[in-house]
Design a protein around this motif. Sequence first.
Motif, PDB file in Angstrom:
ATOM      1  N   TRP A 180       1.062  -1.263  -0.163  1.00  0.00           N
ATOM      2  CA  TRP A 180       0.132   0.103   0.073  1.00  0.00           C
ATOM      3  C   TRP A 180       0.832   1.261  -0.013  1.00  0.00           C
ATOM      4  CZ3 TRP A 180      -5.287   0.409  -0.442  1.00  0.00           C
ATOM      5  CH2 TRP A 180      -6.112  -0.872  -0.058  1.00  0.00           C
ATOM      6  N   GLU A 181       0.362   2.140  -0.829  1.00  0.00           N
ATOM      7  CA  GLU A 181       0.942   3.526  -0.800  1.00  0.00           C
ATOM      8  C   GLU A 181       0.251   4.776  -0.794  1.00  0.00           C
ATOM      9  OE1 GLU A 181       5.088   2.502  -3.545  1.00  0.00           O
ATOM     10  OE2 GLU A 181       3.491   3.553  -4.652  1.00  0.00           O
ATOM     11  N   ALA A 182       0.586   5.686  -0.129  1.00  0.00           N
ATOM     12  CA  ALA A 182      -0.171   6.965  -0.243  1.00  0.00           C
ATOM     13  C   ALA A 182       0.581   8.042  -0.873  1.00  0.00           C
ATOM     14  CB  ALA A 182      -0.579   7.278   1.290  1.00  0.00           C
ATOM     15  N   SER A 183       0.005   8.871  -1.631  1.00  0.00           N
ATOM     16  CA  SER A 183       0.863   9.844  -2.523  1.00  0.00           C
ATOM     17  C   SER A 183      -0.017  11.207  -2.357  1.00  0.00           C
ATOM     18  CB  SER A 183       1.120   9.691  -3.728  1.00  0.00           C
ATOM     19  OG  SER A 183       1.596   8.431  -4.095  1.00  0.00           O
ATOM     20  N   PHE A 184       0.911  12.455  -2.372  1.00  0.00           N
ATOM     21  CA  PHE A 184       0.336  13.798  -2.193  1.00  0.00           C
ATOM     22  C   PHE A 184       0.953  14.342  -3.614  1.00  0.00           C
ATOM     23  CE2 PHE A 184       1.329  18.121  -2.139  1.00  0.00           C
ATOM     24  CZ  PHE A 184       0.055  18.742  -1.739  1.00  0.00           C
ATOM     25  N   ILE A 185       0.242  14.632  -4.556  1.00  0.00           N
ATOM     26  CA  ILE A 185       0.592  15.271  -5.691  1.00  0.00           C
ATOM     27  C   ILE A 185       0.115  16.592  -6.112  1.00  0.00           C
ATOM     28  CG2 ILE A 185       0.439  14.732  -8.305  1.00  0.00           C
ATOM     29  CD1 ILE A 185      -0.309  11.686  -7.559  1.00  0.00           C
ATOM     30  N   TYR A 186       1.167  17.525  -6.376  1.00  0.00           N
ATOM     31  CA  TYR A 186       0.680  18.993  -6.901  1.00  0.00           C
ATOM     32  C   TYR A 186       1.029  19.126  -8.208  1.00  0.00           C
ATOM     33  CZ  TYR A 186       0.711  23.932  -6.953  1.00  0.00           C
ATOM     34  OH  TYR A 186       0.360  25.207  -7.200  1.00  0.00           O
ATOM     35  N   ALA A 187       0.326  19.629  -8.904  1.00  0.00           N
ATOM     36  CA  ALA A 187       0.654  19.954 -10.434  1.00  0.00           C
ATOM     37  C   ALA A 187       0.115  21.237 -11.001  1.00  0.00           C
ATOM     38  CB  ALA A 187       0.012  18.840 -11.487  1.00  0.00           C
ATOM     39  N   VAL A 188       0.773  21.980 -11.609  1.00  0.00           N
ATOM     40  CA  VAL A 188       0.244  23.187 -12.483  1.00  0.00           C
ATOM     41  C   VAL A 188       0.480  22.927 -13.940  1.00  0.00           C
ATOM     42  CG1 VAL A 188       1.124  24.775 -10.637  1.00  0.00           C
ATOM     43  CG2 VAL A 188       2.553  24.233 -12.232  1.00  0.00           C
ATOM     44  N   ASN A 189      -0.603  23.375 -14.668  1.00  0.00           N
ATOM     45  CA  ASN A 189      -0.687  23.140 -16.182  1.00  0.00           C
ATOM     46  C   ASN A 189      -1.129  24.475 -16.623  1.00  0.00           C
ATOM     47  OD1 ASN A 189      -0.560  20.201 -16.112  1.00  0.00           O
ATOM     48  ND2 ASN A 189      -2.186  20.734 -14.671  1.00  0.00           N
ATOM     49  N   GLN A 190      -0.708  24.997 -17.836  1.00  0.00           N
ATOM     50  CA  GLN A 190      -1.011  26.148 -18.681  1.00  0.00           C
ATOM     51  C   GLN A 190      -1.190  25.700 -20.235  1.00  0.00           C
ATOM     52  OE1 GLN A 190       1.121  29.712 -17.807  1.00  0.00           O
ATOM     53  NE2 GLN A 190       0.877  30.600 -19.768  1.00  0.00           N
ATOM     54  N   GLY A 191      -2.228  25.984 -20.718  1.00  0.00           N
ATOM     55  CA  GLY A 191      -2.508  25.714 -22.184  1.00  0.00           C
ATOM     56  C   GLY A 191      -3.199  27.073 -22.954  1.00  0.00           C
ATOM     57  N   GLU A 192      -3.017  26.662 -24.310  1.00  0.00           N
ATOM     58  CA  GLU A 192      -3.347  27.874 -25.040  1.00  0.00           C
ATOM     59  C   GLU A 192      -3.954  27.083 -26.475  1.00  0.00           C
ATOM     60  OE1 GLU A 192      -1.822  32.093 -27.332  1.00  0.00           O
ATOM     61  OE2 GLU A 192      -0.476  30.730 -25.921  1.00  0.00           O
ATOM     62  N   MET A 193      -4.961  27.882 -27.122  1.00  0.00           N
ATOM     63  CA  MET A 193      -5.583  27.225 -28.151  1.00  0.00           C
ATOM     64  C   MET A 193      -6.198  28.612 -29.080  1.00  0.00           C
ATOM     65  SD  MET A 193      -9.191  24.986 -28.726  1.00  0.00           S
ATOM     66  CE  MET A 193     -10.339  26.089 -27.706  1.00  0.00           C
ATOM     67  N   LYS A 194      -5.465  28.502 -30.398  1.00  0.00           N
ATOM     68  CA  LYS A 194      -5.754  29.721 -31.074  1.00  0.00           C
ATOM     69  C   LYS A 194      -7.206  29.775 -31.621  1.00  0.00           C
ATOM     70  CE  LYS A 194      -1.697  31.177 -31.236  1.00  0.00           C
ATOM     71  NZ  LYS A 194      -1.346  32.606 -30.557  1.00  0.00           N
ATOM     72  N   THR A 195      -7.700  30.719 -32.224  1.00  0.00           N
ATOM     73  CA  THR A 195      -9.138  31.060 -33.013  1.00  0.00           C
ATOM     74  C   THR A 195      -9.559  30.142 -34.026  1.00  0.00           C
ATOM     75  OG1 THR A 195      -8.968  33.415 -32.213  1.00  0.00           O
ATOM     76  CG2 THR A 195     -10.763  32.660 -33.660  1.00  0.00           C
ATOM     77  N   SER A 196     -10.528  29.437 -34.036  1.00  0.00           N
ATOM     78  CA  SER A 196     -10.902  28.604 -34.776  1.00  0.00           C
ATOM     79  C   SER A 196     -11.304  29.059 -36.280  1.00  0.00           C
ATOM     80  CB  SER A 196     -12.144  27.391 -34.217  1.00  0.00           C
ATOM     81  OG  SER A 196     -13.293  28.366 -34.187  1.00  0.00           O
ATOM     82  N   SER A 197     -11.476  28.461 -37.115  1.00  0.00           N
ATOM     83  CA  SER A 197     -11.991  28.939 -38.455  1.00  0.00           C
ATOM     84  C   SER A 197     -13.369  29.241 -38.348  1.00  0.00           C
ATOM     85  CB  SER A 197     -11.605  27.774 -39.660  1.00  0.00           C
ATOM     86  OG  SER A 197     -10.447  27.751 -39.691  1.00  0.00           O
ATOM     87  N   PRO A 198     -14.027  30.283 -39.022  1.00  0.00           N
ATOM     88  CA  PRO A 198     -15.614  30.808 -38.421  1.00  0.00           C
ATOM     89  C   PRO A 198     -16.373  29.846 -39.359  1.00  0.00           C
ATOM     90  CG  PRO A 198     -14.186  32.225 -40.135  1.00  0.00           C
ATOM     91  CD  PRO A 198     -13.526  31.393 -39.569  1.00  0.00           C
TER      92      PRO A 198
END
Length: 266
Positions: A218-236
């Motif tokens: 048995w194992e117990a974990s503490f996890i901390y994560a940071v994420n940053q994403g970007e998406m360009k404008t789609s075609s109309p």
Amino acid sequence: MKKLLCGLLLTLSAPLYAQHSVDASVGSTDFSWEEFRPSFEDGTDVIVADESGELATFDIGYRYTSKNQSLRVAYQSLSGDVDYLGLPSKSTIGVRRPTTTSYSMQGVSAEYGAWFEVDYIKPYMAVLGGYQQRERIIQTATYFSNRNAEDFSFYFWGLQAEAEVLSWNNFTWDVGGKYLHTFEGENKSIDNDYIVKLKAFHTLGLFTRFTYAFLPTWEASFIYAVNQGEMKTSSPIEVEGIDDLIRQPESKEKTSVITMQLSKTF
């Protein structure tokens, strides 16, 4: 002949090195989403909508490990209401108004990787893949003509690198990062029955994990994560009955995730 026999014995004994484990994680995601459009006045990007708030996070997975290789499949879920601040129309001027957005996100993912033996640290490299679906409902308010219900969906692939930088008694500390790239993304309007093809979403993330083996399996974990994403404008696209062209505006997402994980090895 000796080499042949040794190779056969190693092949037959390989399953003895295999391990099966299941894990479950619960936590909280600090979620932020911003949408931008070019200003009618000077063409610079203007924030027309932003969301922020906490989403409940749940993850359950299965991992198969053989020697230095690992395969994990998992199901993820995020849900909750966040604050929304946006323009009632598709203009880029005026006062942004508050309401709330309800999110329901589900996804499946797979991770295949391997550990490498080097001095002092234990690095791990993996390829990632999966599918995610997000139901996003901007709730009705007095200054919005009606609710805006959307269904985002996309596939993704990615790369992950991490390293065990400390191992002491039953305690380990890992740090790492990942890159994700989406494809075949769609934004389907639930209320107005149209589909916008999305541009690729690029995400970079960093994480750290502290694990304590409190029992042999048995194992117990503490996890901390940071994420940053970007998406360009789609075609109309043109939609019958709607005067303006429909597009998914340029969007940016930031998350910080805190989870507690419990895992059992068989």
